[in-house]
Design an enzyme around this catalytic site. Structure first.
Site, PDB file in Angstrom:
ATOM      1  CG  HIS A  89      -1.805   1.148   1.390  1.00 37.42           C
ATOM      2  ND1 HIS A  89      -2.441   1.480   2.570  1.00 37.42           N
ATOM      3  CD2 HIS A  89      -2.175   2.097   0.509  1.00 37.42           C
ATOM      4  CE1 HIS A  89      -3.159   2.572   2.395  1.00 37.42           C
ATOM      5  NE2 HIS A  89      -3.000   2.974   1.162  1.00 37.42           N
ATOM      6  CG  LEU A  97       5.625  -0.128   0.997  1.00 37.86           C
ATOM      7  CD1 LEU A  97       4.465   0.004   0.006  1.00 37.86           C
ATOM      8  CD2 LEU A  97       6.821  -0.748   0.296  1.00 37.86           C
ATOM      9  CD  GLU A  98      -1.117  -0.182   5.925  1.00 35.05           C
ATOM     10  OE1 GLU A  98      -1.737   0.460   5.050  1.00 35.05           O
ATOM     11  OE2 GLU A  98      -1.600  -0.406   7.049  1.00 35.05           O
ATOM     12  CB  ILE A  99       4.454  -4.570   3.410  1.00 32.99           C
ATOM     13  CG1 ILE A  99       5.268  -3.789   2.372  1.00 32.99           C
ATOM     14  CG2 ILE A  99       4.440  -6.059   3.074  1.00 32.99           C
ATOM     15  CD1 ILE A  99       6.697  -4.211   2.247  1.00 32.99           C
ATOM     16  CB  THR A 128      -2.663   3.489   6.932  1.00 31.99           C
ATOM     17  OG1 THR A 128      -2.837   2.646   5.811  1.00 31.99           O
ATOM     18  CG2 THR A 128      -1.226   3.436   7.384  1.00 31.99           C
TER      19      THR A 128
END
Lengths: 485, 763
Positions: free
Chosen positions: B498, B509-511, B547
């Site tokens: 994301h 960066l959201e993994i 998030t």
């Protein structure tokens, strides 16, 4: 007002950096004979008896390609006697000299190729213009090649290709550079406006275009002194290269002094036989190179660094200077040469072109090319009797010598198992080099080949190795084999 | 005969070269006797120049801590007392780092401001000695020279820096909520002028070497070297040292003057600064600007101005005193604790805790050349990743390619790239409409429209062409990854990545990993994200991940507040004054009203009343009128190309009016409105930790601050709970719960923290 001032400053600055090549380090006549006694060329004929890896480099089912002879105009500092000429004038002088030297019938020549770097826009195919003016048959096609400082090497190897593939038998290859005059262009904005103006149909359109004019349109655009990809000038890169190989200022000055001293000696002994006199229109006949001026180390030490200020090591004294000059060689298939009754000087054998990182290894072409061409030819460093390397900067030559002598460099950067070894100095550029004789970018390659051929003839050696670096991070090497006596 | 002469002359040639060799090879290098007893700093003497080398063991960077400090004093005392030594060079043996700043642990270990002040005063005294040294000291800077490192460098008599991209000089203390506490506030203005010094200290921006030279921050530049007798980095440091030694000698011999010729502009500025009235005006201007930008949320910048002012107006003694005192005060503030926590978190989130992936990703493919897809491409190609950008139509693809080019070209304009580098990077990008080359892809990131059936379609298409090892990553902001992976033949290779818009500006960066995602797939995604320069949090799959899930309840409250009659402008100013970088109403416009509605609807269905608040009808009404936010030109505000001051979109008023909700006066004060928003955010974040969506509070804080703009001065939701007090937050939530209902019910973990005050997210 400020912009004009800035433009002016910029112009002066740019010009200055071009000119700093030419700033010379010692007045005429400073040459001191005593400094020469230290360096003597190798004795002739000693090495030739040594056993070679190969008797000859002739290959079965391949045409032998020979150089009958080659000439060059004297190489002059830019802005001296050639300053009012155009490049094709110089090239024509070299061609006429070659015709005179070899007496080759003009209509026998199949093809003409010239190398050049800074192109005069009026004569972009300078080979053709020069050939026509030199009285070659208008039926002989000609083209111009460019590959920075190895442009005339490219011209010669193109000729080799044409002959080897059976397309031609007789080719003239050469190169020319006239740094006394370079094309300085209008700025892009100005050019655009001028082009648009030529297309404008009505007075209104013209006026509206003219109204867009700004004074900064007038700032001129000089030919690039810097590498396009990295925006770094070559001298700057050479200084960094010298530093990377931990080469001191003194070593560089000493090498430059060696080059000048050896060139002076060769000139004095009449060894530079490829030089042909050139009667410059409106001026005296030029008979010899005018950039050879050995100085003293003390004098050289006084100079300020030219590129990395204030602590760099590359100065005007240990760099090659901006030069005007042209060269040409006559290349034939061996059987054709013999049929025409020539006694060729040398064979042109294996050659390679290499390229590497244009930022940090800009000038290391010879290091990469030398082992490759030796391998290709099946020779070793010991087989070579005459080395002729292009000397762009003292620092560049010394860096290449160190790099060739480094196992670490060979293993980590060249993907080789071991170093090739550095050429013994007693066989290396012993008639001077680009630092002293001068370096007309497009013409140096033919000078290197002729110096090798002439040295082999004179010293009795069999194999010679020509190597050069070029802008763009490229390099070249070629094996020259003496034509048996 | 001739031969022997030739040989003789050659040997002479070589011999003379050896004998007169001017430096590195022949010089004897006397080592100091106490060498073995020191761990961080050692020195040797070359001729009459002491070369002091800093090299902290087991660390990539040098920091100024207690040990370094005392060793430095020891070494300097030896240098000063030695008769043999006439000058010194200060250099780091670490490639890429001179001194990265003070040791933060040393500061955080202090419990009182007096302790911190004392540290500052010790450093001040030391650096003053360096400044007054009669033996010139040259700082040879290669790599980061930040904070205390810069303060040390500017105490030296001369500075030489490598012109390398890694060489950055700066005073980033303000970003940690503190100030340069080792004389920096006093020396920097004298060295580069008051305006430039303010700029450096108040923004914390790093200055590249060539700019530093122009500013007068460094005296000489040294070009980085390529390969030669040694690897480039090693030889460059050696060369820097050689050059620094020549300058040190020159300074000692008085052949070189440490004074710099000032340019005309500089002379004029320094003249202007000598007029008290002008100075006062400058202080006033800077202070105004700082107040406007920080909204009083950050104490450090104002104190920096104050300290600089004291030094200039009342002399250095007062300046130094004020500097050390304010330094102590600042180090004890909540803001500095929050900011330092973020700094640490950021460092943690820049590591790959999943280890190196089995296969390095070299060939990347991105599906969808929209804003996100092209953004991901842009941050990939300039890191050397071969990137395919695929879209369905030539027009969409062309737009995406242009976005990548423009992004790179803007860097050329800012001189961060050369045009040649831009061209090389851009050539890493292949734009295409088909799946050619996907058989060589190591990772595919899809950034197509947020529609599950479309995502399924592309997943199936892609899986038909990609090799077995290839990772399929979905860039979605809310669709659960396991639902996307449902149609996959190899769900262990499916992961969520994301990104946040604009991709080239947003660091996060959201993994997202599902139950089935393999560890190697995660390692691979983290590796790519790190290469792209991202700060990474890895969270478990679930609706809205972390998030989006935190943002949604807050957004719901935003709508509620608007429905209660608070105008978008007022709401924006309330949120920004709380520390959010973007106002809440503006944020809805930026995200897109349709996206907000989509998310609210989806998550609302899943989470039910906890996501209640405003009514979805507001968003629906806006969408029906085409008010999709910035992208459509109208949302809560009207957006016009080239117009900076945006006006309210009065057409939204009627929608809000028709859906008006009664406001409750006892929970509608400005402060209550702010806390209604923030507590819902925080509550949801803590719930994510409770449910295991988040692995650590650090990741929660980093995600909230870097992805959603949670006020950095609060350090993120978890740090906020620690610093503000869980009990106080629970109290507020209970109060709002009484007024509104279950959406404000505090989660269990938060209640636990409230009931046992010793419980902290950060121990």
């Amino acid at each position: 007002m400020w912009t004009i001032f800035k433009v002016f400053i910029e112009f002066v600055n740019n010009t200055a950096s071009v000119l700093c090549f030419c700033v010379f380090f010692c007045p005429r006549g400073m040459w001191d004979r005593s400094s020469l006694t230290g360096i003597q060329p190798a004795p002739p004929a000693l090495e030739a008896v040594q056993a070679k890896s190969k008797q000859t480099l002739a290959k079965p089912n391949m045409r032998n390609i020979v150089v009958v002879d080659g000439v060059r105009t004297p190489f002059l500092l830019s802005g001296t006697s050639y300053k009012d000429l155009m490049p094709h004038d110089l090239a024509r002088a070299a061609l006429s000299g070659l015709l005179h030297r070899t007496s080759v019938p003009k209509d026998v020549v199949d093809y003409i190729i010239f190398g050049t770097v800074i192109q005069e826009v009026k004569t972009s195919n300078v080979a053709r213009e020069a050939a026509l003016g030199a009285g070659f048959s208008d039926r002989t096609p000609a083209h111009t090649v460019t590959m920075a400082c190895i442009s005339s090497n490219q011209a010669m190897t193109t000729a080799v290709g044409l002959i080897a593939s059976g397309q031609c038998d007789v080719v003239v290859a050469g190169g020319v550079e006239l740094m006394s005059d370079v094309p300085i262009r209008h700025s892009r904005k100005m050019r655009k406006m001028m082009l648009d103006l030529s297309k404008a149909k009505t007075l209104g359109q013209r006026l509206s275009l003219i109204s867009q004019f700004r004074l900064n349109f007038l700032s001129p655009e000089l030919p690039a002194v810097a590498e396009f990809s990295t925006n770094e000038t070559m001298g700057h890169s050479a200084d960094r290269l010298a530093a990377a190989f931990a080469i001191s200022r003194l070593e560089q000055d000493e090498y430059a002094l060696r080059s000048h001293s050896l060139a002076k000696k060769a000139q004095g002994e009449g060894l530079l036989s490829d030089v042909v006199p050139f009667k410059v229109p409106g001026k005296d006949t030029v008979t010899q190179d005018n950039g050879i001026r050995p100085s003293s180390l003390e004098q050289m030490a006084k100079l300020k660094p030219a590129f990395i200020k204030p602590y760099g090591t590359v100065t005007a004294a240990n760099s090659s200077f901006l030069t005007d000059g042209a060269s040409a060689v006559l290349i034939l298939a061996e059987e054709k040469a013999l049929a025409m009754g020539y006694k060729p000087k040398a064979y042109l054998r294996d050659f390679v072109y290499v390229s590497q990182d244009p930022k940090d290894q800009l000038l290391l072409g010879p290091t990469y090319a030398t082992p490759k061409v030796l391998e290709k030819a099946g020779l070793t460093m010991n087989d070579i009797d005459a080395f002729e390397f292009h000397e762009a900067f003292s620092g560049q030559i010394l860096a290449n010598l160190k790099a060739m002598d480094s196992d670490w460099f060979a293993q980590n950067y060249m993907g080789r198992k071991a170093k090739v070894g550095s050429p013994p100095l007693e066989k290396f550029n012993i008639w001077g080099g680009s630092l002293s004789l001068g370096h007309p970018f497009g013409a140096t390659g033919c000078r290197l080949v002729m110096a090798t051929a002439n040295r082999l003839q004179k010293e009795g050696g069999q194999y010679g190795l020509v190597a050069a670096c070029a802008a763009g991070g490229q390099g070249h090497a070629m094996i020259v084999e003496a034509y048996p006596k | 005969m001739v031969a022997s002469r030739a040989v003789g002359s050659l040997s002479r040639f070589t011999a003379s070269r050896m004998l007169r060799c001017p430096g590195y090879i022949c010089r004897s290098f006397t080592r100091s006797s106490a060498l073995l007893t020191r761990t961080h700093i050692n020195y040797g003497v070359k001729g009459d120049v002491a070369v002091i080398r800093i090299n902290s063991p087991n660390s990539k960077v040098n920091t100024l801590g207690q040990e370094v400090h005392s060793e430095f004093i020891e070494v300097m005392n030896e240098v000063w007392s030695s008769n043999q030594i006439r000058s010194a060079v200060l250099i780091s043996s670490k490639p890429g780092c001179f001194i990265a700043g003070a040791d933060l642990n040393m500061l955080t270990a202090c419990t009182t401001s007096q302790e911190v002040t004392q540290i500052s005063q010790e450093a001040q005294r030391m650096f003053e000695k360096v400044e007054k040294s009669t033996k010139p000291i040259v700082a040879a800077i290669n790599g980061s020279c930040l904070g205390g490192g810069l303060e040390l460098a500017i105490s030296c008599q001369y500075r030489i820096a490598t012109k390398d991209k890694k060489t950055v000089l700066g005073s980033p203390e303000v970003l940690l909520g503190i100030l340069p506490g080792a004389g920096g506030t006093q020396r920097l203005p004298k060295m580069v002028g008051v305006p430039a010094a303010f700029d450096m200290m108040l923004t914390g921006r790093g200055i590249r070497a060539d700019r530093a030279k122009k500013m007068g921050l460094v005296d000489q530049l040294v070009e980085p070297l390529g390969p030669g007798i040694k690897p480039p980095e090693e030889r460059t440091i050696e060369y820097l040292e050689e050059v620094a030694i020549t300058f040190a000698k020159g300074l000692a011999d008085k052949k070189i003057s440490p004074k710099r010729d000032k340019g005309l502009v500089e002379k004029l500025t320094s003249y202007a600064m000598s007029i008290p009235f002008v100075r006062q005006q400058i202080y006033k201007k800077v202070e105004e600007k700082v107040r406007k930008q920080t909204k009083g949320l950050y104490p450090a910048p104002l104190k920096i101005i104050d300290v600089v002012k004291t030094g200039i107006e009342q002399g250095s003694d007062a300046g130094y005193l004020s500097e050390s005192q304010k330094f102590g005060e600042l180090a004890m503030t909540k803001e500095s604790k929050a900011l330092m926590g973020l700094y640490r978190g950021q460092t943690l989130c820049k590591k790959n805790k999943f280890g190196a992936p089995q296969k390095e990703v070299k060939q990347l493919a991105i599906l969808g050349a929209g804003l996100m897809g092209a953004g991901i491409a842009q941050v990939s190609v300039d890191k050397g990743l071969q990137t395919i950008l695929k879209d369905a139509t030539l027009a969409a693809l062309g737009r995406g390619q242009q976005q990548v080019f423009r992004g790179l070209n803007d860097k050329v304009k800012k001189k961060a790239l050369t045009s040649f580098e831009r061209d090389t990077f851009f050539s890493n990008l292949t734009g295409q409409l088909d799946y050619q080359g996907f058989e060589k892809a190591d990772m595919v990131i899809e950034a197509v429209f947020e529609d599950l059936s479309l995502k399924h379609k592309v997943l199936k298409e892609v899986e038909a062409v990609i090799p077995d090892h290839c990772v399929f990553a979905s860039n979605t902001s809310a669709l659960p990854i396991n639902e996307i992976a449902a149609v996959s033949k190899r769900p262990e290779k499916v992961i969520g990545m994301h990104y946040f818009s604009p991709v080239d500006k947003m660091q996060l960066l959201e993994i997202i990993t599902t139950q089935k995602t393999s560890k190697d797939t995660t390692a691979s995604a983290v590796e790519v994200g790190l290469k792209q320069g991202k700060v990474i949090i890895v969270v478990k799959d679930g609706p809205g991940f972390y998030t989006t899930r935190c943002l949604a309840p807050m957004m719901s409250e935003v709508i509620r507040i608007l429905q209660e009659g608070v105008g978008p402008k007022k709401l924006d100013s309330l949120t920004t004054s709380f520390g959010f970088p973007v106002g809440a109403a503006t944020l809805v416009d930026e995200v897109g009203v349709d996206v907000a509605k989509h998310v609210a609807e989806n998550l609302g269905n899943v989470f039910g009343e906890r996501f209640a608040g405003g009514s979805l009808e507001v968003l629906k009404g806006m969408i029906s009128k085409g008010f999709l936010g910035r992208k459509s030109g109208k949302g809560f505000y009207i957006y016009q190309e080239g117009v900076k001051n945006k006006n309210l979109n009065s057409d939204v008023d009627s929608i809000l009016a028709s859906l008006k909700m009664p406001s409750q006066p006892d929970v509608s004060s400005d402060e209550d409105i702010q806390y209604r928003l923030v507590t819902r955010f925080v509550n949801e974040a803590v719930l994510c930790l409770q449910e295991g969506v988040l692995a650590t509070p650090t990741e929660g804080d980093i995600g909230a601050v870097f992805g959603l703009g949670f006020p950095p001065s609060l350090g993120g939701p978890f740090r906020f709970v620690d610093l503000y007090g869980a009990q106080k937050i629970v109290d507020r939530l209970r109060k709002y719960e009484a007024a509104y209902g279950k959406q404000f019910t505090p989660c269990q973990l938060l209640v636990d923290h409230a009931s046992s005050p010793n419980k902290k997210f950060y121990q």
